[in-house]
Design an enzyme around this catalytic site. Structure first.
Site, PDB file in Angstrom:
ATOM      1  N   ASN A 149       0.849  -1.191   0.000  1.00  0.00           N
ATOM      2  CA  ASN A 149       0.000   0.000   0.000  1.00  0.00           C
ATOM      3  C   ASN A 149       0.889   1.246   0.000  1.00  0.00           C
ATOM      4  O   ASN A 149       1.687   1.448   0.918  1.00  0.00           O
ATOM      5  CB  ASN A 149      -0.904  -0.034   1.238  1.00  0.00           C
ATOM      6  CG  ASN A 149      -1.853   1.144   1.283  1.00  0.00           C
ATOM      7  OD1 ASN A 149      -1.436   2.278   1.052  1.00  0.00           O
ATOM      8  ND2 ASN A 149      -3.110   0.898   1.566  1.00  0.00           N
ATOM      9  N   HIS A 154       0.951   6.134   1.912  1.00  0.00           N
ATOM     10  CA  HIS A 154       1.762   6.997   2.781  1.00  0.00           C
ATOM     11  C   HIS A 154       2.808   7.794   2.013  1.00  0.00           C
ATOM     12  O   HIS A 154       3.256   8.836   2.480  1.00  0.00           O
ATOM     13  CB  HIS A 154       2.444   6.179   3.872  1.00  0.00           C
ATOM     14  CG  HIS A 154       1.499   5.790   4.975  1.00  0.00           C
ATOM     15  ND1 HIS A 154       0.494   6.603   5.409  1.00  0.00           N
ATOM     16  CD2 HIS A 154       1.425   4.672   5.727  1.00  0.00           C
ATOM     17  CE1 HIS A 154      -0.166   6.009   6.377  1.00  0.00           C
ATOM     18  NE2 HIS A 154       0.374   4.821   6.582  1.00  0.00           N
ATOM     19  N   HIS A 190      -5.562   3.776  -2.026  1.00  0.00           N
ATOM     20  CA  HIS A 190      -6.922   4.122  -1.583  1.00  0.00           C
ATOM     21  C   HIS A 190      -7.244   5.518  -2.104  1.00  0.00           C
ATOM     22  O   HIS A 190      -6.630   6.489  -1.677  1.00  0.00           O
ATOM     23  CB  HIS A 190      -6.948   4.081  -0.041  1.00  0.00           C
ATOM     24  CG  HIS A 190      -8.315   4.286   0.549  1.00  0.00           C
ATOM     25  ND1 HIS A 190      -8.565   4.059   1.890  1.00  0.00           N
ATOM     26  CD2 HIS A 190      -9.491   4.684   0.006  1.00  0.00           C
ATOM     27  CE1 HIS A 190      -9.846   4.326   2.136  1.00  0.00           C
ATOM     28  NE2 HIS A 190     -10.417   4.711   1.022  1.00  0.00           N
ATOM     29  N   ARG A 229      -9.368   8.140  -1.625  1.00  0.00           N
ATOM     30  CA  ARG A 229     -10.363   8.549  -0.632  1.00  0.00           C
ATOM     31  C   ARG A 229     -11.237   9.663  -1.199  1.00  0.00           C
ATOM     32  O   ARG A 229     -10.821  10.431  -2.069  1.00  0.00           O
ATOM     33  CB  ARG A 229      -9.676   9.012   0.653  1.00  0.00           C
ATOM     34  CG  ARG A 229      -8.909   7.902   1.361  1.00  0.00           C
ATOM     35  CD  ARG A 229      -8.360   8.399   2.688  1.00  0.00           C
ATOM     36  NE  ARG A 229      -9.391   8.501   3.687  1.00  0.00           N
ATOM     37  CZ  ARG A 229      -9.576   7.637   4.680  1.00  0.00           C
ATOM     38  NH1 ARG A 229      -8.760   6.599   4.830  1.00  0.00           N
ATOM     39  NH2 ARG A 229     -10.552   7.810   5.539  1.00  0.00           N
ATOM     40  N   ARG A 239      -7.133  12.906   0.365  1.00  0.00           N
ATOM     41  CA  ARG A 239      -6.111  13.415   1.295  1.00  0.00           C
ATOM     42  C   ARG A 239      -4.700  12.937   0.945  1.00  0.00           C
ATOM     43  O   ARG A 239      -3.731  13.540   1.335  1.00  0.00           O
ATOM     44  CB  ARG A 239      -6.440  13.021   2.733  1.00  0.00           C
ATOM     45  CG  ARG A 239      -6.282  11.552   3.025  1.00  0.00           C
ATOM     46  CD  ARG A 239      -6.350  11.278   4.499  1.00  0.00           C
ATOM     47  NE  ARG A 239      -7.683  11.438   5.038  1.00  0.00           N
ATOM     48  CZ  ARG A 239      -8.109  10.798   6.140  1.00  0.00           C
ATOM     49  NH1 ARG A 239      -7.280  10.018   6.791  1.00  0.00           N
ATOM     50  NH2 ARG A 239      -9.329  10.954   6.574  1.00  0.00           N
ATOM     51  N   GLU A 253      -8.440   0.469  -3.145  1.00  0.00           N
ATOM     52  CA  GLU A 253      -9.319   0.504  -1.975  1.00  0.00           C
ATOM     53  C   GLU A 253     -10.277   1.674  -2.155  1.00  0.00           C
ATOM     54  O   GLU A 253      -9.874   2.757  -2.595  1.00  0.00           O
ATOM     55  CB  GLU A 253      -8.511   0.733  -0.703  1.00  0.00           C
ATOM     56  CG  GLU A 253      -7.681  -0.438  -0.294  1.00  0.00           C
ATOM     57  CD  GLU A 253      -6.882  -0.129   0.956  1.00  0.00           C
ATOM     58  OE1 GLU A 253      -7.116   0.924   1.591  1.00  0.00           O
ATOM     59  OE2 GLU A 253      -6.015  -0.922   1.296  1.00  0.00           O
ATOM     60  N   THR A 295      -8.129   3.526   7.744  1.00  0.00           N
ATOM     61  CA  THR A 295      -9.351   2.726   7.783  1.00  0.00           C
ATOM     62  C   THR A 295      -9.453   2.021   9.136  1.00  0.00           C
ATOM     63  O   THR A 295      -8.525   1.360   9.567  1.00  0.00           O
ATOM     64  CB  THR A 295      -9.327   1.678   6.653  1.00  0.00           C
ATOM     65  OG1 THR A 295      -8.958   2.344   5.446  1.00  0.00           O
ATOM     66  CG2 THR A 295     -10.676   1.033   6.481  1.00  0.00           C
ATOM     67  N   GLU A 299     -10.947  -9.375   2.496  1.00  0.00           N
ATOM     68  CA  GLU A 299      -9.704  -9.064   3.188  1.00  0.00           C
ATOM     69  C   GLU A 299     -10.064  -8.968   4.661  1.00  0.00           C
ATOM     70  O   GLU A 299     -10.822  -8.077   5.067  1.00  0.00           O
ATOM     71  CB  GLU A 299      -9.084  -7.748   2.695  1.00  0.00           C
ATOM     72  CG  GLU A 299      -7.795  -7.420   3.437  1.00  0.00           C
ATOM     73  CD  GLU A 299      -7.067  -6.197   2.894  1.00  0.00           C
ATOM     74  OE1 GLU A 299      -7.133  -5.940   1.667  1.00  0.00           O
ATOM     75  OE2 GLU A 299      -6.445  -5.502   3.707  1.00  0.00           O
ATOM     76  N   HIS A 325      -3.991  -4.844   7.667  1.00  0.00           N
ATOM     77  CA  HIS A 325      -4.116  -3.750   8.644  1.00  0.00           C
ATOM     78  C   HIS A 325      -3.223  -3.993   9.865  1.00  0.00           C
ATOM     79  O   HIS A 325      -3.359  -4.990  10.552  1.00  0.00           O
ATOM     80  CB  HIS A 325      -5.549  -3.523   9.135  1.00  0.00           C
ATOM     81  CG  HIS A 325      -5.629  -2.262   9.964  1.00  0.00           C
ATOM     82  ND1 HIS A 325      -5.807  -1.013   9.408  1.00  0.00           N
ATOM     83  CD2 HIS A 325      -5.458  -2.056  11.292  1.00  0.00           C
ATOM     84  CE1 HIS A 325      -5.778  -0.112  10.371  1.00  0.00           C
ATOM     85  NE2 HIS A 325      -5.563  -0.709  11.514  1.00  0.00           N
TER      86      HIS A 325
HETATM   87  N1  PXP Z   1      -5.840  -3.110   3.947  1.00  0.00           N
HETATM   88  C1  PXP Z   1      -6.789  -2.145   3.964  1.00  0.00           C
HETATM   89  C2  PXP Z   1      -8.133  -2.480   3.455  1.00  0.00           C
HETATM   90  C3  PXP Z   1      -6.490  -0.853   4.433  1.00  0.00           C
HETATM   91  O1  PXP Z   1      -7.446   0.092   4.419  1.00  0.00           O
HETATM   92  C4  PXP Z   1      -5.184  -0.569   4.854  1.00  0.00           C
HETATM   93  C5  PXP Z   1      -4.834   0.825   5.308  1.00  0.00           C
HETATM   94  O2  PXP Z   1      -4.907   1.691   4.228  1.00  0.00           O
HETATM   95  C6  PXP Z   1      -4.228  -1.586   4.786  1.00  0.00           C
HETATM   96  C7  PXP Z   1      -4.581  -2.852   4.357  1.00  0.00           C
HETATM   97  C8  PXP Z   1      -2.811  -1.353   5.183  1.00  0.00           C
HETATM   98  O3  PXP Z   1      -2.759  -1.143   6.558  1.00  0.00           O
HETATM   99  P1  PXP Z   1      -1.366  -0.727   7.208  1.00  0.00           P
HETATM  100  O4  PXP Z   1      -1.012   0.607   6.676  1.00  0.00           O
HETATM  101  O5  PXP Z   1      -1.689  -0.707   8.678  1.00  0.00           O
HETATM  102  O6  PXP Z   1      -0.372  -1.790   6.838  1.00  0.00           O
END
Ligand code: PXP
Length: 242
Positions: free
Chosen positions: A7, A10, A43, A45, A49, A70, A101, A151, A191
């Site tokens: 992901n 960030h 994602h 959003r 953001r 996402e 999330t 997921e 997550h």
């Molecule tokens: N899976 C989903 C559906 C998420 O919303 C997120 C956070 O954006 C992640 C995985 C990744 O989570 P983390 O950043 O805590 O690894």
């Protein structure tokens, strides 16, 4: 052997801190792929953001592995997803006040709104996963609504502090994986997973994909994204690296 979706939100968050052009999440996707990522997750959003529409378009044009978007079930976002046609959409809950999330999408309570979105996306040939809590009722409802995958929210495990809490969270995940597989679903996890807590989750039978963001991007600050992804990939698919 589970696959790793990286992901990259960030990276865009750092860019947006200065409203500038760097670091570019599209470059991040290239580096992540060179490190062995099996998928790139972003994602889009509603408040834009971090990832914006330009990023989504360029990711679609350049990512050569699985692209996982996402998204909320907001109509405007669904329309964008239909136009973009990523390999997979993952439906998640979205609240403006949240840092990230929080928890899963309640596909039992929201069945009447979620069902048509799943149908619309799948009708365009897009795989649709649902980010849900590891609760049998949620997993069965996801199967009934036509998701191809779920997921499972690993947040309870990630936040667990005592051995008993950890065991309970792992048990819940195991049970939800079994229910999912029995219902014909592909099961992913994500997550709060980190280099130090991924081991016991990666060892569970049945997870085919993990989506990990924060921990990988945090490590990338020190070792570079390519290396950070390589290291996580070795932990997610340990047998491949034996
Ligand atoms: N899976 C989903 C559906 C998420 O919303 C997120 C956070 O954006 C992640 C995985 C990744 O989570 P983390 O950043 O805590 O690894």
């Amino acid at each position: 052997m589970a696959k790793l979706g990286v992901n990259i939100d960030h990276v865009a968050t750092v860019r947006q801190a200065r409203r500038t052009y760097e670091p570019d999440p599209v470059w991040a996707a290239v580096e992540a792929q060179l490190g062995g990522a099996d998928g790139i997750t972003f994602h889009l959003r509603e408040d834009r953001r971090h990832i914006n529409d330009r990023d989504a378009l360029l990711l679609k044009a350049t990512v050569t592995c699985k692209l996982n978007m996402e998204m909320s079930i907001d109509r405007r976002i669904v329309d964008i997803a239909v136009g973009l046609a990523p390999g997979q959409c993952t439906l998640v809950p979205e609240r403006r006040e949240e840092l990230t999330t929080e928890g899963g999408l309640d596909v039992v309570k929201l069945a009447r709104r979620v069902g048509p979105v799943v149908k619309k996306l799948r009708g365009k040939g897009i795989g649709v996963s649902g980010f849900i809590e590891p609760i049998p009722e949620q997993v069965r409802a996801a199967a009934d609504l036509g998701f191809h995958a779920v997921e499972l929210w690993t947040g309870e495990y990630a936040h667990a502090r005592t051995p008993k809490q950890i065991q309970t969270a792992l048990f819940r995940l195991t049970e939800a994986i079994d229910v999912g597989i029995d219902a014909g679903l592909i099961v992913h996890g994500g997550h709060g997973l980190t280099y130090t807590n991924i081991g016991p989750v990666a060892a569970l039978e049945g997870f085919t994909e993990f989506n990990i963001g924060h921990s990988i991007i945090a490590r990338a600050v020190f070792v570079g994204l390519r290396e950070a992804v390589r290291e996580m990939k070795a932990l997610v698919s340990p047998r491949q690296h034996e």
